[in-house]
Write a protein that holds these residues in place. Structure first.
Motif, PDB file in Angstrom:
ATOM      1  N   TYR A  73       0.820  -1.210   0.000  1.00 20.11           N
ATOM      2  CA  TYR A  73       0.000   0.000   0.000  1.00 20.11           C
ATOM      3  C   TYR A  73       0.852   1.257   0.000  1.00 20.11           C
ATOM      4  CZ  TYR A  73      -4.057  -2.960   0.601  1.00 20.11           C
ATOM      5  OH  TYR A  73      -5.023  -3.905   0.414  1.00 20.11           O
ATOM      6  N   GLU A  74       2.003   1.214   0.620  1.00 14.30           N
ATOM      7  CA  GLU A  74       2.914   2.367   0.559  1.00 14.30           C
ATOM      8  C   GLU A  74       3.368   2.609  -0.868  1.00 14.30           C
ATOM      9  OE1 GLU A  74       5.860   1.198   3.432  1.00 14.30           O
ATOM     10  OE2 GLU A  74       4.803   2.212   5.078  1.00 14.30           O
ATOM     11  N   TYR A 104       0.594   6.837  -6.601  1.00 16.96           N
ATOM     12  CA  TYR A 104      -0.567   7.729  -6.729  1.00 16.96           C
ATOM     13  C   TYR A 104      -0.143   9.180  -6.526  1.00 16.96           C
ATOM     14  CZ  TYR A 104      -5.077   9.874  -5.836  1.00 16.96           C
ATOM     15  OH  TYR A 104      -6.185  10.692  -5.877  1.00 16.96           O
ATOM     16  N   GLU A 130       0.444   4.176  -2.712  1.00 21.32           N
ATOM     17  CA  GLU A 130       0.325   5.588  -2.325  1.00 21.32           C
ATOM     18  C   GLU A 130       1.409   6.425  -2.981  1.00 21.32           C
ATOM     19  OE1 GLU A 130      -1.641   5.582   2.116  1.00 21.32           O
ATOM     20  OE2 GLU A 130       0.521   5.248   1.947  1.00 21.32           O
TER      21      GLU A 130
END
Length: 127
Positions: free
Chosen positions: A114-115, A121, A118
């Motif tokens: 997820y890091e 993104y 992110e």
């Protein structure tokens, strides 16, 4: 040194109800009583309570704790069986630690994933 049940509860981190329960089921020998009939705990009692607390923290079942306590009361002749109880429990603790480590590894993997998402993104927004 001696302690009232409230002081023993505070020092051990256990509730008064838990101390009474442990006494009722045979994990703790009935403590001495003062002239007023109130329970009086000793440093040795607190040491035993600390051991019991550690065993509960590791997930030792009450049944196994009771067996260990009964063996302890019977003295040094039971040292071999007490050792066996602890060896068996240690094996189960090690298995649980391995399970927890595998779960932690999955958590770490997902957090890293997820890091990365992110980061990608945020870079996409600022580019």
């Amino acid at each position: 040194m001696t302690y009232s049940i409230a002081q023993a509860a505070e020092r051990s981190g256990l509730s008064i109800d838990t101390l009474r329960y442990y006494e009722r089921i045979g994990l703790v020998d009935p403590p001495a009583r003062d002239s007023g009939g109130r329970r009086v705990y000793t440093d040795d009692d607190l040491g035993w309570l600390a051991f019991l607390t550690r065993m509960r923290t590791t997930g030792m079942p009450i049944r196994m704790m009771r067996e260990y306590a009964q063996l302890r009361r019977r003295g040094p002749a039971t040292a071999g069986r007490r050792k066996q109880v602890l060896l068996e429990h240690r094996a189960s603790v090690r298995e649980r630690i391995a399970e927890l480590q595998a779960s932690l590894d999955v958590l770490d993997y997902k957090i890293t994933h997820y890091e990365q998402i992110e980061h990608t993104y945020v870079e996409g927004i600022t580019a």
